[in-house]
Every structure is written in C-alpha cells, then in structure tokens.
Design an enzyme around this catalytic site. Structure first.
Site, PDB file in Angstrom:
ATOM      1  CE  LYS A 212     -84.721  70.473 -52.580  1.00  0.00           C
ATOM      2  NZ  LYS A 212     -85.455  70.661 -51.350  1.00  0.00           N
ATOM      3  CD  GLU A 218     -73.206  59.775 -50.646  1.00  0.00           C
ATOM      4  OE1 GLU A 218     -73.220  60.929 -51.122  1.00  0.00           O
ATOM      5  OE2 GLU A 218     -73.488  59.521 -49.463  1.00  0.00           O
ATOM      6  N   GLY A 273     -86.417  66.778 -50.043  1.00  0.00           N
ATOM      7  CA  GLY A 273     -85.958  65.517 -50.636  1.00  0.00           C
ATOM      8  C   GLY A 273     -86.776  64.325 -50.166  1.00  0.00           C
ATOM      9  NE  ARG A 274     -86.939  65.233 -43.882  1.00  0.00           N
ATOM     10  CZ  ARG A 274     -86.067  66.215 -43.999  1.00  0.00           C
ATOM     11  NH1 ARG A 274     -85.089  66.128 -44.886  1.00  0.00           N
ATOM     12  NH2 ARG A 274     -86.158  67.299 -43.264  1.00  0.00           N
ATOM     13  CD  GLU A 359     -82.548  63.658 -44.300  1.00  0.00           C
ATOM     14  OE1 GLU A 359     -81.429  63.136 -44.402  1.00  0.00           O
ATOM     15  OE2 GLU A 359     -83.283  63.851 -45.287  1.00  0.00           O
ATOM     16  CG  HIS A 390     -90.197  33.920 -36.136  1.00  0.00           C
ATOM     17  ND1 HIS A 390     -90.605  32.854 -35.378  1.00  0.00           N
ATOM     18  CD2 HIS A 390     -91.244  34.237 -36.942  1.00  0.00           C
ATOM     19  CE1 HIS A 390     -91.840  32.513 -35.737  1.00  0.00           C
ATOM     20  NE2 HIS A 390     -92.250  33.341 -36.670  1.00  0.00           N
ATOM     21  CE  LYS A 518     -75.176  65.450 -47.589  1.00  0.00           C
ATOM     22  NZ  LYS A 518     -76.153  66.315 -48.258  1.00  0.00           N
TER      23      LYS A 518
END
Ligand code: F6P
Length: 560
Positions: A212, A218, A273-274, A359, A390, A518
């Site tokens: 975005k 990264e 973004g999400r 977030e 399990h 960041k």
C-alpha cells in the site's frame, strides 16, 4: 483496563450497567440447563445471511442478554456508524481517511462519494485493468522478456498485502486454474526468499510487488533481491517491465523502482491494508482462480455488506457476532477468542483474522484519545480442526481460561471422500457439543462404575475426568466453501470488528502501534552494520547488538 468504578461514558451507560447486572443473574445457569429448558433454542439463536448459517445458541446467553446487547449497540449508534462508513465519511479520524473497502465490492455499482466525488468509476476502471491483465497472462499474451509464457507468480508483500490473497488462494484451491503456480514472499528472512527463487525459472516468473505504502522495508528488500536475481539471469534492465508489476497507492515510489505506469495497479488511501484483498491487492487471487471467481468473491462480500447495512438488528450476523464478543471480553472475562475451521484449505484463516482483528481493535484509547477502562480487542488465535483437537483443545475443555470458539465448517466438500468429510463434520459438531455440555461428576461416576472401578480408585480419578462444560461457541456453517461464501465469511468478520470498535468507541482503521518497532529496526539495522559502540539503547538491546556483531562479523558488510 481498570475493572474498578466506571469512569468512561461507555461503562457508565445504562445499557452497560444493565448488562453488568444481568451477568450476575446469569452466573448460576449452565448451557445444558438452558438447552433443556428451551427446545427452540437453536431456532431462537440462529440466523442466516449470504449463504452462512450462524448458530449462536451455544453461548452463555438468554433472550434477555441479546436484548440488552442490542440496546448497547443502539446506544452506541453502531448501525448508524456503519451507514456513515458506507457513505464515505472520514471515520478513520487519526488519519483523516474514509474507510471504503465496501466500495471495492459494490457490485450494485451505486455511487459512493468521498468528498463529493464518486469513487466507483475508478474502482471499476482498475477492475477492468485487472481483468485485461489476468486474461493476457492466462492466454499467454503477457510474456516474459525472452518471449516465454508465465508459469509462476510471486506476490511480494507483507501483512495486509500478503495475508488476504494468500489465505484466499489457499482456501479456494479447488477452484485454482491449472498451469499457473502462485508463491507468496512476505518475511524478509533471506532463507525464505532463497527457497522460493531456487524453484523458479526467471524467464517464466512474474513478480507482483504489493505494498500500500511502497515503503515497507521487508517488501522493498525482497523486491530488490528478486529484481537483482532476475537481472542476473536475464541480463537486461528492460526485462524488469516484463517480469514485475506493482499494486500500491504510492504510484510515484513504484515508478522509482523502475516500473512503467502500465505495470502499476493503483488503489486508494481509503482502503486499509488489512481490508485490501478486494482491491488490486487481490490480483494474485484473480490470477490463481480467474477474474470471474474473483468477482464472485466480491459479490459474496457485497451480499454480506447489504445484510449488515439492511438487516434488522436481531437477525444481523455481524452485529450479533460482534456483540457476543463484547459480552465475553467485557463481562465474562475472556481474554482470547479461538477460530477453528474444519477445512484444511482454511488453514490460514486464523492468521488472516488475527491481523484483521488485532491490528484493528488492539487499541487502548478511544477515538478522542481517552484511555479506556474496559477490555478492547481479544487475542485471536486458532488452527484447523481436527488438528487443534489433538493440541490445545484440552485447555478449552478443562483449563481455567474461558475461550469462546468459532467453529467453521462446510456441509459439502469439494472431493468424493464422503467418509472423511462425515468424520470431519462429526468432530466439529462433537467439539461444540462437548464444550457446551461437559461431563458431570455423576456421569463420570456412572461411567467408571460401568468399567468396574469403585471406592478410592474411582474417587481419585473422578475429578480428572469431569468436564465443567458451559464453554461457549458459535458454529458458522456454509453449504460449500465457494468464492461467494468465502467472500461473505470474510466480510462478516470485517463487520464484526467494526461493530466492536463502534461499541468500544475506538478507531479500528489506524495501526500506530506497529510504528515504534519499525523505527527502531531502521536504527538497529544501521548499527548492526557498524563497528563503533552503540549508544542510546538500554543495556539489553546494546548487549544483543554487540553479541550479534561478534557472532557474525559479515553483518557489517550487509549494509544495503
Ligand atoms: O504492519 C503494519 C502494516 O502497515 C500493515 O497494516 C500493512 O498491512 C502492512 O504493514 C504492509 O504495509 P504495506 O502494504 O504498506 O507494505
């Protein structure tokens, strides 16, 4: 959170206070008993929309609880705020932005204005460009620099620019088109990138740089390495334009990366973004499944949007789910919420919802900056069933924490192995029943008696074998997991998050909490590459920086 005397308007409100009082009334009742008293409980506490049945009858609620929760929603103007969001108001107040992921899937194409300007023509134009591009790749008209067709697509992005398309592509595997392999590169871990690139032929690989902001370190680091890998193999700078496209709101930065405008798919600052998988961030989905399937996904989400905005409160799925979450988090002390899909292809759904929910609602101040004195977003977690059974279900059944669970299942699979699916579904239904019913001391005693156990041996074992039950869950059942039902399911959770944020009075659409780390990482990355003693850190961080430098001196050569 401060559990003492209420200081906020929310906790002092009459609706909140009524719920507090009601909690005490309900304290002694058990879900078993509530089911026994009301044979209509399933009908009473289930609702359906956009292909999703929500059974919320196995919750610690009565009709009165729902009435009071709906009154809280009314007092907090939840549905009125939803209308404001849908109309393009700038409800993201700390970033002064509208929140309009609904526009991206507005299949009715009704005008939606931000500051008086209809956004739909731009939305439709980008969808049109996506359709053209997807067709060109599928038909072999979009070719690599050497003239070969594309066989592999690598999405380079992280967070909202990764989790959504990655989750959807995997969830809809049965709809995947043959001949195109999708890969997702998110983490900056070089080993991860190396493992992906090692399997690829540069001449046939297309990279989508999805960011975005186009500033995420990264993603940019991964993109630069991929670009260098490509150029090392194909030799000419001109190859970049045939092997890289970008999806971003920061077109200028993407152009600086060396991409022509024709390779850029824009979206807008009013898409969080999400919440962005519905935008061109969904390009990997369209490539993997075809544009029609992507549009079906949008249509499913749109159906849920209409439901959320139009359905009466008592039948409104996102409203109910959101309010139940408030009930558990703020009144019954649940700190976490588990999502357990009984569908291996939904493996990534909990991780996706984790970003969506945590977030968005991991906030400690209200929209106007006041510290909250109540719990906001829970810890969301989960994995697929039956695997989870399990692993951590022991704690759900007999641990000391209250963890409400969402079970998600499809009645009809995409395969012919009926026996497998019967067992899968049976486990899903059995777990919610077991959590709800539990097993009483009398039942355990009878069972142990039948096995021939008596006296001290029986008494010693008995407490370990008792299940308290009364553990809440929702079951979300769809006929089959199609693009449309998945779209509706995701939109349901998006609106659930909205509902909770509206009740809590927080802004679900910013994420300042990820900034500090960041900033510090930028400084520390520089320092790891240096040799001078570091300054300005606490002793722990400084000590660790020094130790890393000593353990791997090559770090100082890695300065980018
Ligand atoms: O982690 C913070 C965050 O800003 C997320 O909200 C976002 O989805 C992710 O980073 C990636 O950001 P971008 O798409 O700008 O690269």
């Amino acid at each position: 959170m401060n559990p003492s005397a209420p200081s906020s308007a929310l906790r002092s409100s009459s609706a909140w206070q009524a719920l507090e009082a009601h909690r005490h009334e309900l304290m002694g009742s058990h879900l078993r008993q509530l089911f026994a008293e009301d044979p209509q409980r399933f009908q009473r506490f289930s609702a359906e929309a956009a292909g999703i049945l929500l059974d919320y009858s196995k919750n610690r609620i009565t009709a009165r609880t729902i009435e009071l929760l709906l009154a809280l929603a009314e007092q907090r103007s939840v549905l009125a705020l939803a209308q404001a969001m849908a109309c393009g108001e700038r409800i993201n107040n700390t970033e002064n932005r509208a929140v309009l992921h609904l526009a991206l899937r507005n299949r009715a194409n009704t005008p939606i204005a931000v500051d008086g300007r209809d956004v739909m023509p731009e939305v439709n134009a980008v969808l049109g460009r996506m359709a053209e591009f997807v067709a060109a790749v599928h038909e072999g008209r979009w070719r690599g620099h050497g003239g070969q067709s594309i066989t592999d697509v690598v999405n380079i992005g992280i967070g909202g620019s990764d989790l959504g398309p990655r989750m959807v592509c995997e969830a809809l595997t049965p709809y995947a088109r043959p001949g195109l392999n999708l890969h997702f590169l998110s983490n900056v871990d070089g080993g991860y990138q190396r493992d992906i690139l090692r399997r690829l032929d540069p001449a046939r690989t297309l990279f989508i740089v999805a960011s975005k902001t186009f500033t995420t370190s990264e993603t940019l680091t991964n993109a630069r390495t991929a670009r260098a890998w490509l150029l090392a193999a194909l030799g000419e700078e001109a190859a970049v334009a045939r092997h890289f496209v970008a999806v971003t709101t920061n077109v200028a930065a993407a152009a600086q990366f060396g991409l022509p405008e024709a390779n850029l798919f824009p979206f807008w600052d009013w898409v969080g973004g999400r919440y962005s998988l519905w935008s061109a961030i969904g390009l990997p989905i369209a490539l993997a499944l075809g544009m029609e399937r992507f549009e079906e996904l949008l249509a499913g989400a749109h159906a849920m949007d209409r439901h959320f905005l139009e359905a009466e409160p008592a039948r409104n799925l996102p409203l109910l789910l959101g309010l139940l979450g408030v009930w558990y988090g703020d009144f019954l002390g649940a700190a976490s919420h588990a999502v357990v899909p009984y569908d291996q292809y939904l493996r990534l759904l909990p991780a996706y919802l984790q970003q969506l929910d945590m977030e968005s609602n991991g906030k400690r101040v209200t929209r106007d900056g006041q510290a909250v004195d109540y719990a906001t977003g829970p810890i969301l977690w989960g994995t697929t069933g039956t695997d989870g059974q399990h692993a951590y279900f022991q704690l759900l059944h007999q641990g000391t924490q209250l963890v409400p669970v969402d079970f998600i299942a499809a009645a009809r699979p995409h395969h012919e192995l009926t026996e497998h699916h019967r067992l899968l579904l049976a486990n899903c239904l059995a777990q919610s029943e077991a959590l709800m019913r539990g097993k009483s001391a009398a039942e355990v005693e009878a069972e142990l008696h039948a096995q021939g156990l008596t006296g001290e041996a029986l008494a010693a074992l008995l407490p370990h074998r008792v299940f308290p039950g009364n553990r809440p869950s929702n079951t979300l059942l769809v006929e089959q997991l199609t693009p449309a039902t998945l779209g509706a399911l995701i939109a349901l959770y998006e609106h659930k998050v909205f509902v909770q944020a509206a009740v809590w009075g927080i802004n679900a659409y910013d994420q300042w909490g990820v900034e500090l780390g960041k900033q510090l990482a930028r400084t520390i990355a520089e320092e790891l590459a240096g040799e001078a003693p570091v300054q300005g850190h606490d002793a722990s961080t400084a000590g660790l920086i020094a130790r890393c430098r000593r353990l791997w001196p090559a770090l100082s050569m890695a300065k980018g």
